[in-house]
Design a protein around this motif. Sequence first.
Motif, mmCIF file in Angstrom:
data_model
loop_
_atom_site.group_PDB
_atom_site.id
_atom_site.type_symbol
_atom_site.label_atom_id
_atom_site.label_comp_id
_atom_site.label_asym_id
_atom_site.label_seq_id
_atom_site.Cartn_x
_atom_site.Cartn_y
_atom_site.Cartn_z
ATOM 1 N N ARG A 32 0.857 -1.317 -0.044
ATOM 2 C CA ARG A 32 -0.142 0.049 0.058
ATOM 3 C C ARG A 32 0.877 1.199 -0.111
ATOM 4 N NH1 ARG A 32 -4.211 -0.240 4.639
ATOM 5 N NH2 ARG A 32 -5.002 1.755 3.725
ATOM 6 N N ILE A 33 1.915 1.258 0.769
ATOM 7 C CA ILE A 33 2.972 2.611 0.871
ATOM 8 C C ILE A 33 3.356 2.460 -0.534
ATOM 9 C CG2 ILE A 33 4.921 3.429 1.863
ATOM 10 C CD1 ILE A 33 4.181 1.789 4.566
ATOM 11 N N HIS A 34 3.962 1.352 -1.394
ATOM 12 C CA HIS A 34 4.702 1.651 -2.346
ATOM 13 C C HIS A 34 3.616 2.243 -3.639
ATOM 14 C CE1 HIS A 34 6.545 0.143 -6.235
ATOM 15 N NE2 HIS A 34 7.535 0.193 -5.658
ATOM 16 N N ASP A 39 1.869 6.552 -6.980
ATOM 17 C CA ASP A 39 0.751 7.536 -7.347
ATOM 18 C C ASP A 39 1.033 8.882 -7.070
ATOM 19 O OD1 ASP A 39 -0.708 5.421 -8.103
ATOM 20 O OD2 ASP A 39 -2.192 5.461 -6.195
ATOM 21 N N ALA A 40 1.924 9.204 -6.147
ATOM 22 C CA ALA A 40 2.097 10.695 -5.883
ATOM 23 C C ALA A 40 3.482 11.374 -6.497
ATOM 24 C CB ALA A 40 2.434 10.672 -4.149
ATOM 25 N N TYR A 41 4.373 10.385 -6.706
ATOM 26 C CA TYR A 41 5.651 10.852 -7.214
ATOM 27 C C TYR A 41 5.982 10.301 -8.564
ATOM 28 C CZ TYR A 41 6.487 12.412 -2.390
ATOM 29 O OH TYR A 41 6.185 13.087 -1.334
ATOM 30 N N GLY A 42 5.273 9.229 -9.334
ATOM 31 C CA GLY A 42 5.473 8.652 -10.293
ATOM 32 C C GLY A 42 6.927 8.249 -10.487
ATOM 33 N N PHE A 45 9.715 8.194 -8.053
ATOM 34 C CA PHE A 45 10.073 7.222 -7.397
ATOM 35 C C PHE A 45 10.358 5.887 -7.870
ATOM 36 C CE2 PHE A 45 7.822 3.491 -5.050
ATOM 37 C CZ PHE A 45 8.608 3.650 -3.881
ATOM 38 N N THR A 46 9.825 5.513 -8.754
ATOM 39 C CA THR A 46 9.846 4.208 -9.625
ATOM 40 C C THR A 46 11.512 3.927 -10.143
ATOM 41 O OG1 THR A 46 8.906 4.823 -11.558
ATOM 42 C CG2 THR A 46 7.409 4.013 -9.997
ATOM 43 N N ILE A 47 11.936 5.184 -10.388
ATOM 44 C CA ILE A 47 13.257 5.010 -10.922
ATOM 45 C C ILE A 47 14.395 4.829 -10.124
ATOM 46 C CG2 ILE A 47 12.726 6.335 -12.998
ATOM 47 C CD1 ILE A 47 14.421 8.840 -11.816
ATOM 48 N N LEU A 48 14.085 4.945 -8.724
ATOM 49 C CA LEU A 48 14.876 4.510 -7.596
ATOM 50 C C LEU A 48 15.298 3.196 -7.618
ATOM 51 C CD1 LEU A 48 13.457 6.415 -4.795
ATOM 52 C CD2 LEU A 48 15.418 7.189 -5.810
ATOM 53 N N PRO A 49 16.656 2.665 -7.594
ATOM 54 C CA PRO A 49 16.870 1.260 -7.394
ATOM 55 C C PRO A 49 16.216 0.745 -6.449
ATOM 56 C CG PRO A 49 19.177 2.689 -7.296
ATOM 57 C CD PRO A 49 17.812 3.614 -7.462
#
Length: 269
Positions: A32-34, A39-42, A45-49
Amino acid sequence: MQPHQSMAMKAPSANTNGTSAATALASRTCHRIHDALEDAYGEQFTILPRHRRAVLLKALMVHPARWPENTALLVRETLEPRDPKQHVRQKDNIRRFLGYGVLDADDAVACAGDRATFWAVGMLPSEQSAVVEIPIPTCIGGQARPHGLWATLAWFTPVQPGRRSYRSVRLNLLDPDHLATLALKSAPGQPDHNQVRRGTVLSRRWEGSRAPAVTENMTIRLVVQRELDQGMPIDDPVPYGLAVTLSMPGVNEVYSQVRQRLAPRPRIR
């Protein structure tokens, strides 16, 4: 013939406890946190390792945990010592039973106008430190009402089998500056600072009710420090995640003012 009547059967239910149930609930909370962060940062956030996202989820999941007052009081009154001067030993007994406390999964992903949560991730080399600056909204200045600041630091560490202190890397979160200016002091209902430095999650809370003195564009500095490695030195940097929340219940401008401070400014040509 009488028409057939179906009777709805109520499914039996029962309470359970243990690490298996806790693991399932923790895994679902991390999902849920992920999803909320995505949703908030797109892409930000997802490009982080993956290991940085994982350690951030670890910090954010523990971040809202609290000691239930009634349960902590029961442990304090049941176990020795009962002398209030022995508060460090009393906290250690509570910590053994409750850890950082009970987690509210909904609180881990919820937003509110009267609080703002920040997060940061990074890699920390041996014997180095990182500074994270937190903007302070002017709306909390001069208001004599309850407010708080809490921070949770998590990290991953290589292990050394065969050693009693098998976690080879230990991080520390130093007390932020301007605590007195913000009318904050260490909250009583939390584990002792020295006791929580034995694992790979460290959570601190500061509270106050007097009026903070806030100046324009004020920030406070949180320092994440990597201490001397335990046993064999580890040359590789370790990933860490930091979650910080600033709250003043009833002041609904906290979130909007912080978001405005953090918004990227347009470039001037």
